[in-house]
Motif scaffolding. Structure first.
Motif, short mmCIF file in Angstrom:
data_model
loop_
_atom_site.label_atom_id
_atom_site.label_comp_id
_atom_site.label_asym_id
_atom_site.label_seq_id
_atom_site.Cartn_x
_atom_site.Cartn_y
_atom_site.Cartn_z
N THR A 9 0.83 -1.21 0.00
CA THR A 9 0.00 0.00 0.00
C THR A 9 0.86 1.25 0.00
OG1 THR A 9 -1.80 -1.15 1.13
CG2 THR A 9 -1.78 1.26 1.28
N ARG A 10 1.86 1.29 0.88
CA ARG A 10 2.71 2.48 0.96
C ARG A 10 3.52 2.68 -0.31
NH1 ARG A 10 -0.75 3.31 3.73
NH2 ARG A 10 -0.73 3.20 5.98
N LEU A 11 4.03 1.61 -0.88
CA LEU A 11 4.77 1.73 -2.14
C LEU A 11 3.88 2.27 -3.25
CD1 LEU A 11 6.97 -1.47 -1.99
CD2 LEU A 11 7.78 0.91 -1.98
N ARG A 12 2.63 1.81 -3.29
CA ARG A 12 1.70 2.33 -4.30
C ARG A 12 1.48 3.83 -4.09
NH1 ARG A 12 -2.74 -0.36 -3.11
NH2 ARG A 12 -3.68 1.38 -2.02
N GLU A 13 1.25 4.24 -2.84
CA GLU A 13 1.04 5.65 -2.55
C GLU A 13 2.27 6.48 -2.90
OE1 GLU A 13 -2.03 4.97 1.19
OE2 GLU A 13 0.08 5.39 1.60
N LEU A 14 3.43 5.99 -2.55
CA LEU A 14 4.67 6.73 -2.83
C LEU A 14 4.96 6.79 -4.33
CD1 LEU A 14 6.80 5.50 0.18
CD2 LEU A 14 5.90 7.81 -0.18
N ARG A 15 4.59 5.75 -5.07
CA ARG A 15 4.73 5.79 -6.53
C ARG A 15 3.77 6.81 -7.12
NH1 ARG A 15 4.44 0.17 -6.13
NH2 ARG A 15 2.51 0.19 -7.31
N GLU A 16 2.52 6.80 -6.66
CA GLU A 16 1.54 7.78 -7.14
C GLU A 16 1.97 9.20 -6.82
OE1 GLU A 16 -2.54 7.08 -6.00
OE2 GLU A 16 -2.28 4.93 -6.22
N ALA A 17 2.61 9.38 -5.68
CA ALA A 17 3.07 10.71 -5.26
C ALA A 17 4.35 11.13 -5.97
CB ALA A 17 3.28 10.72 -3.74
N GLY A 18 4.93 10.24 -6.77
CA GLY A 18 6.14 10.57 -7.51
C GLY A 18 7.41 10.52 -6.69
N LEU A 19 7.38 9.82 -5.56
CA LEU A 19 8.56 9.76 -4.70
C LEU A 19 9.36 8.46 -4.86
CD1 LEU A 19 7.04 11.34 -1.48
CD2 LEU A 19 8.51 12.42 -3.19
N VAL A 20 8.71 7.43 -5.31
CA VAL A 20 9.35 6.12 -5.51
C VAL A 20 8.96 5.62 -6.89
CG1 VAL A 20 9.39 3.70 -4.72
CG2 VAL A 20 9.42 5.56 -3.05
N ARG A 21 9.87 4.93 -7.54
CA ARG A 21 9.56 4.30 -8.83
C ARG A 21 10.14 2.89 -8.81
NH1 ARG A 21 13.34 8.35 -11.09
NH2 ARG A 21 15.38 7.43 -10.82
N VAL A 22 9.66 2.09 -9.74
CA VAL A 22 10.19 0.75 -9.90
C VAL A 22 11.18 0.79 -11.05
CG1 VAL A 22 9.67 -1.67 -10.34
CG2 VAL A 22 8.02 -0.26 -9.11
N GLY A 23 12.43 0.48 -10.74
CA GLY A 23 13.48 0.45 -11.75
C GLY A 23 13.88 -0.98 -12.03
N ASP A 24 14.92 -1.15 -12.81
CA ASP A 24 15.40 -2.48 -13.17
C ASP A 24 15.85 -3.28 -11.95
OD1 ASP A 24 14.91 -1.94 -15.84
OD2 ASP A 24 16.97 -1.28 -16.24
N ASP A 25 16.35 -2.58 -10.92
CA ASP A 25 16.90 -3.26 -9.74
C ASP A 25 15.97 -3.21 -8.53
OD1 ASP A 25 19.25 -3.96 -11.10
OD2 ASP A 25 20.09 -1.98 -10.72
#
Length: 114
Positions: free
Chosen positions: A66-82
């Motif tokens: 849940t927190r990762l989804r929120e932080l991705r939506e907020a533009g603070l975290v992204r999913v990269g290759d690693d």
């Protein structure tokens, strides 16, 4: 996703009916594990879900998702290759938060029973 799951400026958030940007940010950061996740991805670089879960020690997989989804939506975290990684905005935010670490140690020493 139909509706945003993170506090947005301009919409009512905890502490602000008008959704002042600072209050929206503080609402987001005040959610369980948000600061811990930001801290880990900012200090450690990209982390897999399992590695992030281990670094956060005690977070449940559902809360972490849940927190990762929120932080991705907020533009603070992204999913990269690693794995999950901090965005530039996250690193800028971390640069503002990190100096509070030394202040907090000084503060803690001055409290009774410390």
């Amino acid at each position: 996703m139909t509706e945003s799951s993170f506090p947005r400026p301009g919409q009512p958030v905890r502490g602000s009916q008008r959704g002042a940007p600072l209050m929206a940010l503080l609402d987001l950061l005040g959610r369980r594990w948000c600061l811990g996740i930001i801290w880990q991805v900012s200090e450690n670089g990209p982390l897999s879900f399992r590695a992030l879960e281990a670094k956060c020690g005690g977070v449940s997989p559902s809360v972490l998702n849940t927190r990762l989804r929120e932080l991705r939506e907020a533009g603070l975290v992204r999913v990269g290759d690693d794995g999950y990684e901090a965005t530039k905005q996250c690193l800028d935010l971390f640069a503002l938060i990190e100096p509070m670490r030394s202040w907090s140690h000084s503060w803690a020493k001055k409290l009774p029973n410390n």
